[in-house]
Write an enzyme that holds these catalytic residues in place. Structure first.
Site, PDB file in Angstrom:
ATOM      1  N   LYS A  71       0.829  -1.205   0.000  1.00 13.99           N
ATOM      2  CA  LYS A  71       0.000   0.000   0.000  1.00 13.99           C
ATOM      3  C   LYS A  71       0.865   1.258   0.000  1.00 13.99           C
ATOM      4  O   LYS A  71       0.655   2.175  -0.789  1.00 13.99           O
ATOM      5  CB  LYS A  71      -0.922   0.008   1.225  1.00 13.99           C
ATOM      6  CG  LYS A  71      -1.885   1.192   1.255  1.00 13.99           C
ATOM      7  CD  LYS A  71      -2.621   1.274   2.568  1.00 13.99           C
ATOM      8  CE  LYS A  71      -1.720   1.792   3.660  1.00 13.99           C
ATOM      9  NZ  LYS A  71      -2.439   2.059   4.938  1.00 13.99           N
TER      10      LYS A  71
ATOM     11  N   ASP B  49      -6.478   1.113   1.015  1.00 10.01           N
ATOM     12  CA  ASP B  49      -6.513   1.219   2.470  1.00 10.01           C
ATOM     13  C   ASP B  49      -7.930   0.886   2.933  1.00 10.01           C
ATOM     14  O   ASP B  49      -8.753   0.400   2.156  1.00 10.01           O
ATOM     15  CB  ASP B  49      -6.077   2.617   2.915  1.00 10.01           C
ATOM     16  CG  ASP B  49      -7.107   3.685   2.559  1.00 10.01           C
ATOM     17  OD1 ASP B  49      -8.041   3.401   1.766  1.00 10.01           O
ATOM     18  OD2 ASP B  49      -6.993   4.810   3.075  1.00 10.01           O
TER      19      ASP B  49
END
Length: 228
Positions: free
Chosen positions: A136, A154
């Site tokens: 991420k 997320d």
């Protein structure tokens, strides 16, 4: 003779949106925020890496408060190493998991200096070698700092993608793959920011504000929140 009980089928989850609907969603989100970008404050690619790494299990607002002074003192990996772990820890002590994050900031700074000549690497694989940097974080850096069309999933994006039907999936990697597959090329660069900001300010976790949502008519979420 007893009649066998009928088996009850679990309700089917709504199928994902089609490409035309996906394009309309992005068009509307882009109209609201023509130039979306991260809300984390940074001054260069290196400080962006640090800021995103610090943002795990923390709010952008909280990270920004801590990093303003930190980046004023050290905005390069060399300067951060000179500052030292104790000082870094003192700067970020208001952020969750600050002790471990301070160690990671020093460790990733040393790796950038020792193996990448002081420059933040530009590939996902290289970025993920940095301590405290996962997929991420790497995707955020590639998108924001280097202009790559990546989507960093997320909790906000995971929620929005599943609620709307834009990119349903059981894991962040699955959601990322489905979003990349359905997002029109023209919107790939901004997709991450549009979705995260929509999730942060409109499609909230506990009570989505559906009554003021620009894409409510396209969204597959059934239990829409009525206007207050």
């Amino acid at each position: 003779m007893r009649t066998p009980a009928k088996k009850t089928r679990a309700p089917r989850k709504p199928r994902g949106l089609n490409r035309e609907q996906a394009e309309e969603i992005y068009a509307r989100l882009a109209e609201i925020r023509p130039e979306p970008r991260t809300e984390l404050e940074y001054v260069n690619a290196y400080t962006l890496v640090v800021a995103v790494a610090l943002s795990a299990q923390a709010t952008d607002v909280g990270v920004n408060k801590a990093t303003r002074r930190l980046f004023a003192a050290a905005d390069t990996p060399e300067a951060m190493l000179a500052l030292g772990e104790d000082a870094v820890r003192e700067h970020i002590k208001t952020i969750g998991l600050f002790r471990n994050k301070a160690k990671n900031v020093i460790a990733l700074s040393r790796l950038i200096v020792d193996e990448f000549g002081g420059e933040v690497p530009r590939t996902r694989e290289a970025l993920m070698r940095l301590p405290g940097v996962g997929r991420k974080t790497a995707n955020v850096v590639m998108n924001e700092a280097f202009g790559e069309p990546t989507i960093a999933v997320d909790t906000h994006i995971f929620r929005v993608a599943n609620r709307t039907g834009l990119g349903p999936g059981k894991t962040p990697d699955e959601v990322e793959a489905r979003l990349e597959a359905i997002t029109p090329p023209a919107y790939l660069k901004g997709a991450h920011h549009w979705l995260i900001l929509h999730g942060r300010y409109v499609c909230k976790a506990r009570k989505p504000e559906c009554w003021r949502c620009a894409i409510a008519d396209l969204c597959r979420f059934k239990d829409k929140t009525p206007a207050p």
